[in-house]
Design a protein around this motif. Structure first.
Motif, short mmCIF file in Angstrom:
data_model
loop_
_atom_site.label_atom_id
_atom_site.label_comp_id
_atom_site.label_asym_id
_atom_site.label_seq_id
_atom_site.Cartn_x
_atom_site.Cartn_y
_atom_site.Cartn_z
N SER A 434 11.13 -7.19 11.95
CA SER A 434 9.81 -6.69 12.63
C SER A 434 8.89 -6.54 13.84
CB SER A 434 8.33 -7.45 10.69
OG SER A 434 8.21 -8.23 12.14
N THR A 435 7.80 -5.89 13.33
CA THR A 435 7.02 -5.73 15.20
C THR A 435 5.77 -6.97 14.94
OG1 THR A 435 5.95 -3.66 14.53
CG2 THR A 435 7.95 -3.49 15.64
N GLY A 436 5.64 -7.31 13.40
CA GLY A 436 4.14 -7.79 13.99
C GLY A 436 3.59 -9.23 14.34
N SER A 437 4.39 -8.98 15.39
CA SER A 437 4.03 -9.56 16.56
C SER A 437 3.88 -8.88 17.80
CB SER A 437 4.46 -11.26 17.27
OG SER A 437 6.21 -10.18 17.38
N LEU A 438 4.06 -7.72 17.54
CA LEU A 438 3.82 -6.86 18.32
C LEU A 438 2.01 -5.79 18.61
CD1 LEU A 438 7.23 -5.86 18.83
CD2 LEU A 438 6.17 -7.23 20.34
N ARG A 439 1.63 -5.29 20.31
CA ARG A 439 0.39 -4.12 20.20
C ARG A 439 1.57 -3.30 19.63
NH1 ARG A 439 -4.36 -4.84 20.83
NH2 ARG A 439 -5.55 -2.41 21.93
N LEU A 440 1.36 -2.47 18.91
CA LEU A 440 1.82 -1.12 18.53
C LEU A 440 0.70 0.18 18.65
CD1 LEU A 440 3.61 -1.38 14.78
CD2 LEU A 440 4.58 -1.82 17.18
N ALA A 441 1.39 1.36 19.55
CA ALA A 441 0.19 2.30 19.79
C ALA A 441 -0.18 3.24 18.69
CB ALA A 441 0.55 3.46 20.39
N GLN A 442 0.31 3.36 17.72
CA GLN A 442 -0.34 3.85 16.11
C GLN A 442 0.33 3.24 15.45
OE1 GLN A 442 -1.83 6.11 16.04
NE2 GLN A 442 -2.05 6.94 18.23
N PRO A 443 -0.19 2.66 14.57
CA PRO A 443 -0.47 1.76 12.74
C PRO A 443 0.94 2.59 12.63
CG PRO A 443 -1.94 2.91 12.47
CD PRO A 443 -1.91 3.42 13.67
N VAL A 444 1.16 1.74 11.72
CA VAL A 444 2.92 2.72 10.63
C VAL A 444 2.47 2.92 9.63
CG1 VAL A 444 4.75 1.26 9.29
CG2 VAL A 444 4.05 0.40 12.06
N ASN A 445 3.04 3.97 9.61
CA ASN A 445 2.81 4.62 7.73
C ASN A 445 3.75 4.89 6.73
OD1 ASN A 445 -0.10 5.06 8.14
ND2 ASN A 445 0.11 7.21 8.88
N PHE A 458 11.06 1.79 9.67
CA PHE A 458 9.68 2.34 9.59
C PHE A 458 9.26 2.74 10.62
CE2 PHE A 458 9.25 -2.47 10.66
CZ PHE A 458 8.36 -2.09 12.11
N VAL A 459 7.86 3.87 10.12
CA VAL A 459 7.77 4.72 11.19
C VAL A 459 5.84 4.51 11.69
CG1 VAL A 459 7.55 6.75 9.35
CG2 VAL A 459 7.93 7.17 11.43
N ALA A 460 5.73 4.78 12.43
CA ALA A 460 4.26 4.81 12.89
C ALA A 460 3.48 5.85 12.70
CB ALA A 460 3.88 4.60 14.34
N GLY A 464 6.40 7.51 15.64
CA GLY A 464 7.65 6.25 16.84
C GLY A 464 8.34 5.33 15.76
N ILE A 465 9.29 5.56 15.92
CA ILE A 465 10.29 4.70 15.20
C ILE A 465 11.44 3.55 15.38
CG2 ILE A 465 13.28 4.90 14.24
CD1 ILE A 465 10.96 6.99 12.26
N PHE A 466 10.84 1.89 14.37
CA PHE A 466 11.79 0.91 14.63
C PHE A 466 12.53 0.84 13.94
CE2 PHE A 466 6.69 1.45 15.85
CZ PHE A 466 6.96 1.49 16.76
#
Length: 518
Positions: A434-445, A458-460, A464-466
């Protein structure tokens, strides 16, 4: 009352050469106290024109235009409610000069961060000469700004509702003398800085005074607050970027027109903006897909069949998501209240519609057999129906960010949930990261799993794709300017690629065929 979170209000008007300024909370306006005198009044210098056409809210300028149009519609709705009992309260037409004046002053307010009365200079012709009969002059003005963390009430609905709650501002909006309006809106710092200026042509002074005197005698001065027909919550309000647009605290990164998640009275003349797209589902052979909008309307693309929709049917809350059946011959829609709508060969196995929820439902995931489904709410609560086995939830547990989606693991019979910060919660399914511990530029949707259940993407909101596990990265729109936020994704089981969908119906295909946008 929406006004509790508005940060400024001021009103000003000309009355026999004297200015009366009134202040209510944090907004500014200039209001009329009696019949208007033919003396030193502010100039618009413009020519009367029709309201501007509805602009697509794809830029800040487009959002500001929508916001201004919605305020005009709300003002005219309030005026129409008072056009009775022998009192003529004309509908206001948008004047080009007044519009430019109001927009300029709203920009000044945003730049200075202070709500203040617009100046009302004399109404004169070229070189200070006497104005022509057609010269449209500004006789009154309202100005103010909203907050950005309160819902409902910080959109155009709350802005107008607060103007109407204050006597001097209300008098300006519903005063029978006026025939022209200009509304300026500047979005800045997650707020809307608004200016409304009111006037009529110089040659109309006698008839304007007569209308105002008639209204004063019949309805009082100032005009009473009741009825309020276009305050909060009514219609589909417009928000600036960064403002809260739902009861779950969600904010809009782009701004625009957002409907309430429950039935409200419409406001005549509002901008006609299609409801936002909320989800995407692909067919079994990945040669087509469906797009679902918040009003329950469906658009089918490629080999996707149209099996019905909720378009034109009143909904208790907007549609939140769509998923397809395993054979691609049906689909389910889920609304924010947990209501389920099944079409084609999708079976109905129960819903949360009509039950109390602690948080709105944001997603649905079908079981492998298609004889059941799980619903997830933004607090991580999970509701299982049909042959869906409850594997656990985050309901009642503290979350760093709200849950925004759920997808099934067809291999294990479990499911994954994703939060807006990219945190993943696995129940009866393996955890791949996951990216729960990272700072994202935009929220995941949005969230989608691979066909074998050994990975997920998952996509922001910026596209942006993770990717995790065996989910391959095929590209994204992160770092690219897009017209509207991405709100969901679907996997192409045939190619290992995926589609992204934006709230305006735009489709971005990566390693997957393109079948059209919605």
């Amino acid at each position: 009352m929406a006004s509790v979170n508005l940060s400024g209000l001021s009103a000003r008007a000309k009355n026999r050469g004297a200015t009366m300024a009134g202040h209510h909370r944090r907004v500014a306006a200039t209001a009329v106290a009696g019949a208007l005198a033919v003396v030193g009044i502010a100039v618009s210098g413009g020519v009367a024109s029709s309201p501007p056409p509805t602009a697509a809210a794809t830029t800040v300028g487009g959002v500001q235009s929508l916001y201004a149009q919605d305020l005009v519609a709300r003002i005219n709705a309030e005026r129409a409610a008072r056009n009775s009992g022998g009192v003529t309260v004309p509908q206001l037409g948008v004047d080009g000069g007044l519009q430019a004046y109001a927009q300029g002053w709203s920009g000044h307010l945003a730049a200075t961060g202070t709500v203040a009365d617009p100046p009302l200079p004399p109404c004169t012709g070229p070189g200070g000469s006497a104005p022509s009969a057609a010269q449209v002059c500004i006789f009154a003005a309202n100005s103010g700004n909203t907050g950005n963390g309160y819902w409902p009430g910080d959109g155009s609905d709350g802005m107008n509702g607060t103007y109407m709650a204050s006597a001097p501002h209300r008098q300006n909006e519903v005063g029978a003398a006026y025939t022209s309006v200009g509304v300026g809106v500047t979005c800045s710092g997650g707020r809307a800085w608004t200016v409304e200026v009111f006037g009529y042509a110089w040659g109309q002074v006698p008839s304007a005074n007569a209308r105002q005197a008639s209204q004063n005698a019949a309805q009082g001065q100032p005009v009473p607050a009741s009825p309020i027909v276009a305050g909060a919550p009514t219609g589909d309000p417009v928000y600036c970027p960064g403002q809260t647009v739902g009861s779950n605290g969600a904010t809009t990164p782009t701004g625009g027109q957002y409907p309430y998640p429950f039935a409200v009275t419409a406001v005549p003349g509002e901008p006609n903006v299609p409801p936002p797209v909320v989800g995407l589902a692909s067919t079994a052979d990945s040669n087509g897909y469906w797009l679902a909008r918040a009003d329950g309307s469906i658009s089918a693309h490629g080999d996707a069949g149209n099996y019905g929709s909720m378009a034109g049917t009143p909904l208790t809350q907007p549609i939140a998501h769509i998923v397809a059946t395993a054979d691609g011959k049906g689909y389910w829609l889920v609304a924010g209240d947990g209501g389920i709508f099944a079409f084609g060969d999708a079976g109905f196995y129960g819903s949360m519609g009509g039950r109390h929820l602690n948080a709105p439902v944001v997603g649905i995931a079908p079981t492998r057999s298609g004889h059941g489904y799980w619903l997830v709410a933004s607090d991580g609560g999970v509701f299982a129906f049909g042959d869906a086995m409850f594997q656990g939830s985050m309901g009642g547990s503290p979350l760093n960010a709200p849950v925004v989606g759920i997808t099934p693991d067809n291999g294990s019979g479990g499911y994954w949930m994703v939060a807006s910060d990219g945190g993943v919660f696995s129940f009866g399914a393996p955890f791949y990261g996951s990216t729960g511990s990272l700072r994202l530029a935009q929220p995941v949707n949005g969230l989608a799993a691979t066909r074998d259940g050994k990975g997920y993407w998952f996509v922001a909101s910026d596209g942006g794709i993770f990717s995790f596990g065996d989910a391959g990265f095929r590209g994204g729109t992160g770092g690219t300017q897009i017209n509207a936020p991405v709100v969901g994704m679907a996997a192409d089981g045939a190619t290992g690629g995926y589609w992204l969908v934006a709230s305006d119906g735009g489709i971005f295909a990566f390693g997957a065929p393109f079948f059209g946008a919605g």
